[in-house]
Enzyme design. Structure first.
Site, PDB file in Angstrom:
ATOM      1  N   SER A 143       0.858  -1.197   0.000  1.00  0.00           N
ATOM      2  CA  SER A 143       0.000   0.000   0.000  1.00  0.00           C
ATOM      3  C   SER A 143       0.892   1.245   0.000  1.00  0.00           C
ATOM      4  O   SER A 143       2.094   1.150   0.288  1.00  0.00           O
ATOM      5  CB  SER A 143      -0.850  -0.023   1.277  1.00  0.00           C
ATOM      6  OG  SER A 143      -1.445   1.229   1.542  1.00  0.00           O
ATOM      7  N   TYR A 156      -4.072  -0.753   9.889  1.00  0.00           N
ATOM      8  CA  TYR A 156      -3.823  -0.940   8.453  1.00  0.00           C
ATOM      9  C   TYR A 156      -2.406  -0.497   8.100  1.00  0.00           C
ATOM     10  O   TYR A 156      -1.673  -1.199   7.401  1.00  0.00           O
ATOM     11  CB  TYR A 156      -4.857  -0.148   7.651  1.00  0.00           C
ATOM     12  CG  TYR A 156      -4.793  -0.386   6.147  1.00  0.00           C
ATOM     13  CD1 TYR A 156      -5.389  -1.504   5.586  1.00  0.00           C
ATOM     14  CD2 TYR A 156      -4.130   0.511   5.307  1.00  0.00           C
ATOM     15  CE1 TYR A 156      -5.336  -1.732   4.216  1.00  0.00           C
ATOM     16  CE2 TYR A 156      -4.073   0.286   3.941  1.00  0.00           C
ATOM     17  CZ  TYR A 156      -4.680  -0.831   3.398  1.00  0.00           C
ATOM     18  OH  TYR A 156      -4.615  -1.055   2.040  1.00  0.00           O
TER      19      TYR A 156
HETATM   20  P1  NAD Z   1     -11.891  -5.080  -1.611  1.00  0.00           P
HETATM   21  O1  NAD Z   1     -12.492  -4.777  -0.289  1.00  0.00           O
HETATM   22  O2  NAD Z   1     -12.663  -4.808  -2.838  1.00  0.00           O
HETATM   23  O3  NAD Z   1     -11.365  -6.579  -1.647  1.00  0.00           O
HETATM   24  C1  NAD Z   1     -10.796  -7.216  -0.534  1.00  0.00           C
HETATM   25  C2  NAD Z   1     -10.759  -8.704  -0.807  1.00  0.00           C
HETATM   26  O4  NAD Z   1     -10.233  -9.363   0.348  1.00  0.00           O
HETATM   27  C3  NAD Z   1     -12.138  -9.292  -1.064  1.00  0.00           C
HETATM   28  O5  NAD Z   1     -12.015 -10.266  -2.072  1.00  0.00           O
HETATM   29  C4  NAD Z   1     -12.476  -9.952   0.250  1.00  0.00           C
HETATM   30  O6  NAD Z   1     -13.371 -11.044   0.107  1.00  0.00           O
HETATM   31  C5  NAD Z   1     -11.096 -10.424   0.675  1.00  0.00           C
HETATM   32  N1  NAD Z   1     -11.051 -10.682   2.105  1.00  0.00           N
HETATM   33  C6  NAD Z   1     -11.160  -9.771   3.101  1.00  0.00           C
HETATM   34  N2  NAD Z   1     -11.131 -10.403   4.287  1.00  0.00           N
HETATM   35  C7  NAD Z   1     -10.968 -11.731   4.035  1.00  0.00           C
HETATM   36  C8  NAD Z   1     -10.881 -12.879   4.846  1.00  0.00           C
HETATM   37  N3  NAD Z   1     -10.968 -12.833   6.176  1.00  0.00           N
HETATM   38  N4  NAD Z   1     -10.735 -14.087   4.244  1.00  0.00           N
HETATM   39  C9  NAD Z   1     -10.677 -14.177   2.916  1.00  0.00           C
HETATM   40  N5  NAD Z   1     -10.754 -13.123   2.081  1.00  0.00           N
HETATM   41  C10 NAD Z   1     -10.912 -11.920   2.637  1.00  0.00           C
HETATM   42  O7  NAD Z   1     -10.560  -4.239  -1.622  1.00  0.00           O
HETATM   43  P2  NAD Z   1      -9.404  -3.998  -2.701  1.00  0.00           P
HETATM   44  O8  NAD Z   1      -9.235  -2.544  -2.827  1.00  0.00           O
HETATM   45  O9  NAD Z   1      -9.605  -4.816  -3.937  1.00  0.00           O
HETATM   46  O10 NAD Z   1      -8.180  -4.530  -1.848  1.00  0.00           O
HETATM   47  C11 NAD Z   1      -7.378  -5.626  -2.205  1.00  0.00           C
HETATM   48  C12 NAD Z   1      -6.027  -5.466  -1.554  1.00  0.00           C
HETATM   49  O11 NAD Z   1      -5.396  -4.288  -2.054  1.00  0.00           O
HETATM   50  C13 NAD Z   1      -6.065  -5.300  -0.035  1.00  0.00           C
HETATM   51  O12 NAD Z   1      -4.968  -5.963   0.544  1.00  0.00           O
HETATM   52  C14 NAD Z   1      -5.936  -3.804   0.136  1.00  0.00           C
HETATM   53  O13 NAD Z   1      -5.421  -3.453   1.390  1.00  0.00           O
HETATM   54  C15 NAD Z   1      -4.981  -3.493  -0.983  1.00  0.00           C
HETATM   55  N6  NAD Z   1      -4.930  -2.091  -1.399  1.00  0.00           N
HETATM   56  C16 NAD Z   1      -6.000  -1.488  -1.983  1.00  0.00           C
HETATM   57  C17 NAD Z   1      -5.879  -0.160  -2.372  1.00  0.00           C
HETATM   58  C18 NAD Z   1      -6.990   0.581  -3.048  1.00  0.00           C
HETATM   59  O14 NAD Z   1      -6.828   1.773  -3.310  1.00  0.00           O
HETATM   60  N7  NAD Z   1      -8.121  -0.044  -3.368  1.00  0.00           N
HETATM   61  C19 NAD Z   1      -4.691   0.533  -2.159  1.00  0.00           C
HETATM   62  C20 NAD Z   1      -3.638  -0.113  -1.558  1.00  0.00           C
HETATM   63  C21 NAD Z   1      -3.770  -1.435  -1.187  1.00  0.00           C
END
Ligand code: NAD
Length: 251
Positions: A143, A156
């Site tokens: 991130s 986080y």
């Molecule tokens: P999202 O909320 O759309 O997806 C999160 C995913 O994690 C989902 O598929 C959910 O089912 C899964 N998940 C959460 N808890 C879980 C558990 N206990 N067991 C199994 N699966 C679980 O979010 P996203 O934005 O697609 O995030 C994906 C990754 O990218 C994360 O690690 C997030 O921290 C990271 N991230 C996202 C951003 C952003 O801007 N969207 C930026 C930096 C990092």
């Protein structure tokens, strides 16, 4: 013709592949030729259908990664079903927001357990197999808060800073064993995870104004970086945290 980015015959385990970044990464890996094991607590029918439509193999493996209880079973099941495991993408993650003075132990533990503890033990379980075969690719999703402090997201930030350190540590231990461990640090990407920020008019404007590219990222913007780090093109890349952020960190 096979090129350095070709993933034909490779099996990728992607956590949280039902939506957002995980789905986009799974589709990009499949487009490059990989078969996909979609691991998560939410069914990933749409991802599986799209991967199969590309002519690749895709299976769902249900698992709640809020504890490490399912971790070894998931890795064994993927190896059993697909006959191997070549690529691990640790994407599943959660976020909890509150002022640090009010932050609860439950919000601390939930985020650290999912985003850091399960990530390490998935790396360990997959890593043992990959070291055994002398080849493997691990991609952790970090991130901007791997590099920066953020605000109102203490667990986080701790988890994603931890993911950065862990990625480098595992690279130090495993680069000489044929296993590349790297991370992708997404910038601000429009997904469920960032819905609260997008909905907050002031924060949304502040964020977009600060991104040199002038827009939120799209999940598909992560695809190229994922294919690179999953493929032979990155065989001499270890312990790197690749920002895909529209220039956010350069600012
Ligand atoms: P999202 O909320 O759309 O997806 C999160 C995913 O994690 C989902 O598929 C959910 O089912 C899964 N998940 C959460 N808890 C879980 C558990 N206990 N067991 C199994 N699966 C679980 O979010 P996203 O934005 O697609 O995030 C994906 C990754 O990218 C994360 O690690 C997030 O921290 C990271 N991230 C996202 C951003 C952003 O801007 N969207 C930026 C930096 C990092």
């Amino acid at each position: 013709m096979r090129g350095p980015f070709d993933l034909s015959g490779r099996t990728a385990l992607v956590t949280g592949a039902n939506t957002g970044l995980g789905q986009a990464i799974a589709l990009a890996l499949a487009e490059a030729g990989a078969d996909i094991a979609a691991v998560g607590r939410t069914p990933a029918e749409e991802t599986v259908a799209q991967v199969r439509a590309m002519g690749r193999r895709a299976e769902m493996v249900p698992a709640d990664l809020s504890t490490i209880e399912p971790v070894q079973g998931v890795v064994d099941r993927v190896i059993g079903a697909f006959g191997g495991l070549d690529i691990l993408v640790n994407n599943a993650g959660i976020i909890r927001r509150a002022d640090s003075v009010d932050f609860t132990e439950a919000d601390w533990d939930a985020v650290i357990d999912t985003n850091l503890k399960s990530v390490f033990f998935l790396c360990q379980a997959a890593g043992r197999h990959m070291i055994g075969q002398g080849r493997g690719k691990i991609i952790n999703i970090a991130s901007m808060l791997t590099f920066q402090g953020g605000i109102r997201v203490p667990s986080y930030t701790a988890s994603k800073s931890g993911v950065g350190g862990l990625t480098k540590l595992l690279a130090n231990e495993w680069a000489g064993k044929g296993v590349n461990v790297n991370a992708i640090a997404p910038g601000y990407i429009a997904t469920n995870n960032t819905a609260a920020l997008q909905a907050d008019e002031t924060r949304n404007r502040q964020i977009v104004e600060r991104i040199p590219a002038g827009r939120w990222g799209r999940p598909a913007d992560l695809g190229g970086a994922a294919v690179f780090l999953a493929s032979a093109a990155s065989d001499y890349v270890d312990g790197h945290i690749l920002a895909v952020d529209g220039g956010w960190l350069a600012r």
